[in-house]
Design a protein around this motif. Structure first.
Motif, PDB file in Angstrom:
ATOM      1  N   LEU A   1      32.710  52.556  37.701  1.00  0.00           N
ATOM      2  CA  LEU A   1      31.595  51.134  38.109  1.00  0.00           C
ATOM      3  C   LEU A   1      32.519  50.825  39.887  1.00  0.00           C
ATOM      4  CD1 LEU A   1      33.152  48.451  35.679  1.00  0.00           C
ATOM      5  CD2 LEU A   1      31.207  48.464  36.333  1.00  0.00           C
ATOM      6  N   TYR A   2      32.936  52.164  40.178  1.00  0.00           N
ATOM      7  CA  TYR A   2      33.704  51.829  41.784  1.00  0.00           C
ATOM      8  C   TYR A   2      33.748  53.498  42.193  1.00  0.00           C
ATOM      9  CZ  TYR A   2      34.991  47.893  40.961  1.00  0.00           C
ATOM     10  OH  TYR A   2      35.624  45.720  40.266  1.00  0.00           O
TER      11      TYR A   2
ATOM     12  N   ARG B   1      41.749  44.832  38.388  1.00  0.00           N
ATOM     13  CA  ARG B   1      41.073  45.087  39.281  1.00  0.00           C
ATOM     14  C   ARG B   1      38.955  45.512  38.676  1.00  0.00           C
ATOM     15  NH1 ARG B   1      38.103  48.696  43.614  1.00  0.00           N
ATOM     16  NH2 ARG B   1      36.540  47.742  44.323  1.00  0.00           N
ATOM     17  N   LEU B   2      39.086  45.679  37.722  1.00  0.00           N
ATOM     18  CA  LEU B   2      37.899  46.347  36.588  1.00  0.00           C
ATOM     19  C   LEU B   2      38.128  43.877  35.810  1.00  0.00           C
ATOM     20  CD1 LEU B   2      39.222  49.035  34.631  1.00  0.00           C
ATOM     21  CD2 LEU B   2      37.565  48.877  36.258  1.00  0.00           C
TER      22      LEU B   2
ATOM     23  N   GLU C   1      39.106  40.735  37.682  1.00  0.00           N
ATOM     24  CA  GLU C   1      39.077  40.225  38.352  1.00  0.00           C
ATOM     25  C   GLU C   1      38.258  40.378  39.798  1.00  0.00           C
ATOM     26  OE1 GLU C   1      42.398  36.858  39.045  1.00  0.00           O
ATOM     27  OE2 GLU C   1      43.088  37.913  36.783  1.00  0.00           O
ATOM     28  N   GLU C   2      37.211  41.139  39.556  1.00  0.00           N
ATOM     29  CA  GLU C   2      36.580  41.757  40.243  1.00  0.00           C
ATOM     30  C   GLU C   2      36.759  41.511  41.883  1.00  0.00           C
ATOM     31  OE1 GLU C   2      34.235  43.720  43.047  1.00  0.00           O
ATOM     32  OE2 GLU C   2      33.745  44.656  40.854  1.00  0.00           O
ATOM     33  N   GLY C   3      36.157  40.278  42.194  1.00  0.00           N
ATOM     34  CA  GLY C   3      36.507  39.475  43.305  1.00  0.00           C
ATOM     35  C   GLY C   3      38.005  38.886  43.809  1.00  0.00           C
TER      36      GLY C   3
ATOM     37  N   GLY D   1      39.863  48.348  46.779  1.00  0.00           N
ATOM     38  CA  GLY D   1      38.944  48.869  47.963  1.00  0.00           C
ATOM     39  C   GLY D   1      39.013  48.297  48.693  1.00  0.00           C
TER      40      GLY D   1
ATOM     41  N   THR E   1      35.411  48.138  51.945  1.00  0.00           N
ATOM     42  CA  THR E   1      35.578  46.274  51.879  1.00  0.00           C
ATOM     43  C   THR E   1      36.153  45.876  53.436  1.00  0.00           C
ATOM     44  OG1 THR E   1      37.512  45.404  50.902  1.00  0.00           O
ATOM     45  CG2 THR E   1      36.081  45.972  49.237  1.00  0.00           C
TER      46      THR E   1
END
Length: 590
Positions: A409-410, A501-502, A504-506, A441, A445
Motif C-alpha cells: 500500500l505504501y 496506519r492501514l 486509519e489512513e488519514g 508517512g 507527506t
C-alpha cells in the motif's frame, strides 16, 4: 499599623530575588526586614495602609517572574521574623531588568543602544563584558547592514567564547540531527508564528530567558520544521539587535552558539535539560547521606563531597583516566545516579523508582526497595541503526504479514525506510519515534522534512500535539523477559503502529498521540506492577527524552494519580544530576 510579609516561594535559588531583598534592606525609603528559608525569600514591613500599598507596588514592579517561582504571597503577620542582615546569594548573570530595558532597549528612548547604561536595580552595567560595553549603536547598525548583505553575522565574542551567530537561514544546514533555534525579535507577534501556552510565554519572558520547544502554526510559509527551540534576548547587545530587527519588520531570526539554558516542562515544573549555571559559580547541595566517593569528574562537571554537602563546579580539563571510568559507569548506571541525586535530601531513601528516559544513555526503570536494594526492572533495547536491518528484523518477526500489506500500500514509505540511517545511540524513544515517523508517512507527506532522527522524532511529536480529542488508538508496547531485566518488543510496537496506519489512513495525528498516550499508560502499568511487589512511594522522572513535553505530560498525568513524582527541579534532567549521583555509586574507582 499592620505587619505584612511579601513571600516568594521558589523551587530553587533565584539569585536576583536575594539581590532585590538586599536592595530593599539598603533603601532608606523603606523600613523592612528580610530573610530566606531555603529557596523562600521574604520582605517584611510595618506601616499604615497607603505606605504598605506603595511598597507592594514597588515590589510587584521589581520582582520579575522567574521560571523557578512557585507562588508569590502576601500575608498579614503578628510579628516579623526576618533580619537586617544582607542575604548571601550566587553571582548574578542577567544583563537587564524591567527598569533599565526601556531606557537602552527601546528605539524611542534617549539612551537607546547604550549597552553600558547604569541601572540602580539590577546593576547589570557592572557585569557586562568590556567587548559589549564598548560596542556603540552605530557599530550595531553596521552589523545589521552586514547581515542584510551576507545573510548572517557573528556578534562580538566574550573572552574565548564563540560569538553568537544570527542568520536568516537555518544554522548548520550541512549538519543534521539538530533542532533549529530562534530568537524572537518581536514578542508581540509570537502568537502569529507559534502555538504557545501562557506557561511557555511566562518562561520565555522570565529572568532565566530559557530556550523552550514550540510548534509553529500550521501551514506557516517559512517555518517548515515540525518543532523549534525559541528564546528571547538574554543580553543587552542582543536586545538592541532584536529591537533594530523588529523595526525592519523581522519577528524572529535563527540563532546559534547562544548560552540560553534549555528548559523542559516536566510534571508542571520547568527543569533544565542540562545545568549551565555551574559555568559561572559553584553549586551547593545539602546531603543527609555521606557518599561513597569524595570526588567525581563527569563531562563538564566536577563534584566534591565537603563535610555535610556536595559542591559542583564546571571544568574544562579532565584527567583522561578518571573520565574514562566515569563515562563508562554513566552509560551503564545513569538511571541509578539520577535516583541517588533526586533522593539527596532524604535520610533513608527507600521504596522508590526512577523512570530515566535518555537520548544519550541507557533508558531504564530502576527501583530501590525498603532495604535500599537497587534492581533493574526495564532497559530500552538497542534498535538497528539502518533501514535494511530494521526491515530484516520486522520480516523475521510475527509482524511479517502485516508488513507485507504496508509494502504493497505504501511502497514509497517502504523505500524511505530502507534508506533510513540513525545516528547512535539508538536505545531510546527518540529512535523508535523516528522509525515510526517513516511508517506514518513522514517521508512522503512532508516535502521539507530531512530524514534524520531529530526531524523524524519531531514529526511524531508535532502531529501528536495537533490531536484535539482525548481518545486515541491503543498502541502495543509489550515487554520481553530476559534473564536479568525486561525490555521492549519493538517489532510488535511497530506492527501495532502499522496496523492503525492501514486502518486509519488519514489520521496520523490521532495515531501519533496514541503512541504517546499508550506508552505513558504502559509505563504506569509497569510501575504499578512494581508497586505491588516492593511498594513504590515515589517516582523520579529524569533523562533528556523528557524534552518531549507531550510525553512528559501524559506520563505525569498517569503516574501522578498514584505516586509522588519527583523531577528533581533543584538540579537538571541529565548532566549535573548524574555527576552528583555517581558519588553514591557502589563501585570501585581505579
Amino acid at each position: 499599623m499592620k505587619n505584612i510579609r511579601f513571600e516568594f516561594d521558589c523551587q530553587r535559588e533565584v539569585p536576583f530575588y536575594g539581590h532585590l531583598c538586599n536592595q530593599y534592606l539598603l533603601n532608606e525609603q523603606y523600613d523592612v526586614t528580610i530573610g530566606q528559608t531555603g529557596s523562600n525569600y521574604f520582605i517584611e514591613a510595618k506601616g499604615e495602609q497607603p505606605e504598605l500599598e506603595r511598597l507592594a507596588d514597588a515590589i510587584a514592579e521589581d520582582f520579575l517572574i522567574s521560571s523557578w517561582l512557585i507562588k508569590p504571597n502576601i500575608t498579614l503577620i503578628d510579628a516579623p521574623k526576618g533580619d537586617v542582615k544582607l542575604l548571601q546569594h550566587s553571582p548574578l548573570t542577567q544583563e537587564y531588568c524591567q527598569q533599565c530595558q526601556p531606557y537602552f532597549g527601546d528605539n524611542q528612548a534617549k539612551h537607546f543602544g547604550r549597552l553600558d547604561y547604569i541601572c540602580p536595580c539590577c546593576q547589570a552595567d557592572k557585569r557586562i563584558a568590556e567587548q559589549h560595553q564598548t560596542t556603540s549603536l552605530d557599530e550595531v547598525r553596521r552589523l545589521l547592514d552586514k547581515l542584510e548583505k551576507q545573510g548572517f553575522i557573528e556578534l562580538p565574542s566574550i573572552g574565548n567564547k564563540q560569538g553568537i551567530k544570527l542568520s536568516y537561514q537555518p544554522n548548520n544546514a550541512e549538519q543534521t540531527n539538530i533542532r533549529q533555534k530562534l530568537v524572537i525579535c518581536n514578542p508581540n507577534k509570537l502568537n502569529a508564528h507559534f502555538i504557545v501556552t501562557e506557561q511557555q510565554v511566562h518562561a520565555l519572558s522570565s529572568i532565566e530567558k530559557p530556550l523552550i520547544c514550540c510548534r509553529p502554526i500550521d501551514s506557516h510559509p517559512r517555518l517548515t520544521d515540525p518543532l523549534y527551540s525559541l528564546c528571547f534576548a538574554n543580553s543587552r547587545l542582543l536586545m538592541v539587535v532584536c529591537e533594530l530587527l523588529r523595526q525592519r519588520g523581522i519577528d524572529w531570526i535563527y540563532i546559534d552558539h547562544t548560552d540560553n539554558p534549555h528548559f523542559a516542562l516536566v510534571s508542571s515544573q520547568w527543569v533544565p535539560l542540562q545545568e549551565t549555571a555551574v559555568e559561572n559559580s559553584t553549586l551547593t547541595y545539602q546531603s543527609n547521606v555521606v557518599p561513597l566517593h569524595d570526588d567525581v569528574h563527569l563531562g563538564r562537571y566536577e563534584a566534591h563531597w565537603v563535610k555535610d554537602h556536595i559542591e559542583v563546579c564546571g571544568t574544562t580539563l579532565l584527567d583522561a583516566e578518571d573520565q574514562g571510568v566515569t563515562e563508562h559507569s554513566t552509560q551503564d548506571d545513569a538511571a541509578t545516579c539520577a535516583l541517588y541525586s533526586a533522593n539527596l535530601a532524604t535520610k533513608k531513601a527507600k521504596n522508590c523508582a526512577v523512570l530515566y528516559l535518555s537520548n544519550t544513555n541507557k533508558s531504564r526503570i530502576v527501583t530501590m526497595d525498603s532495604k535500599q536494594k537497587i534492581e533493574l526492572f526495564f532497559e530500552f533495547p538497542n534498535l538497528p541503526n539502518n533501514g535494511y536491518e530494521i526491515v530484516h528484523q520486522i520480516d523475521s518477526s510475527p509482524q511479517k504479514i502485516l508488513f507485507e500489506k504496508f509494502k504493497t500500500l505504501y511502497p514509497e514509505d517502504y523505500l524511505a525506510l530502507l534508506e533510513l540511517k540513525l545516528v547512535g545511540p539508538t536505545n531510546n524513544i527518540q529512535s523508535l519515534w523516528a522509525i515510526a515517523a517513516i511508517l506514518l508517512g513522514a517521508a512522503t507527506t512532508e516535502k521539507n522534512l530531512r530524514l534524520d532522527k531529530i526531524q523524524l522524532n519531531d514529526f511524531v511529536i508535532a502531529n501528536a500535539m495537533r490531536h484535539k480529542g482525548s481518545n486515541a488508538p491503543r498502541i502495543d508496547f509489550p515487554l520481553t523477559r530476559g534473564e536479568a531485566y525486561r525490555s521492549l518488543n519493538w517489532c510488535k510496537t511497530l506492527g501495532s503502529i502499522i496496523s492503525f496506519r492501514l486502518a486509519e489512513e488519514g489520521n496520523i495525528e490521532k495515531i501519533a498521540f496514541g503512541m504517546h498516550d499508550s506508552l505513558a499508560d504502559f509505563i504506569c502499568n509497569w510501575i504499578e506492577h512494581l508497586d505491588q511487589n516492593i511498594s513504590i512511594k515515589s517516582v523520579v522522572l529524569a533523562g533528556s527524552s523528557f524534552d518531549n513535553e507531550l510525553l512528559g505530560r501524559r506520563i505525569a498525568l498517569r503516574l501522578g494519580k498514584n505516586f509522588d513524582l519527583n523531577p528533581n527541579p533543584q538540579m537538571d534532567l541529565e548532566g549535573l544530576n548524574i555527576a552528583v549521583g555517581s558519588l553514591f555509586l557502589k563501585q570501585r574507582r581505579h
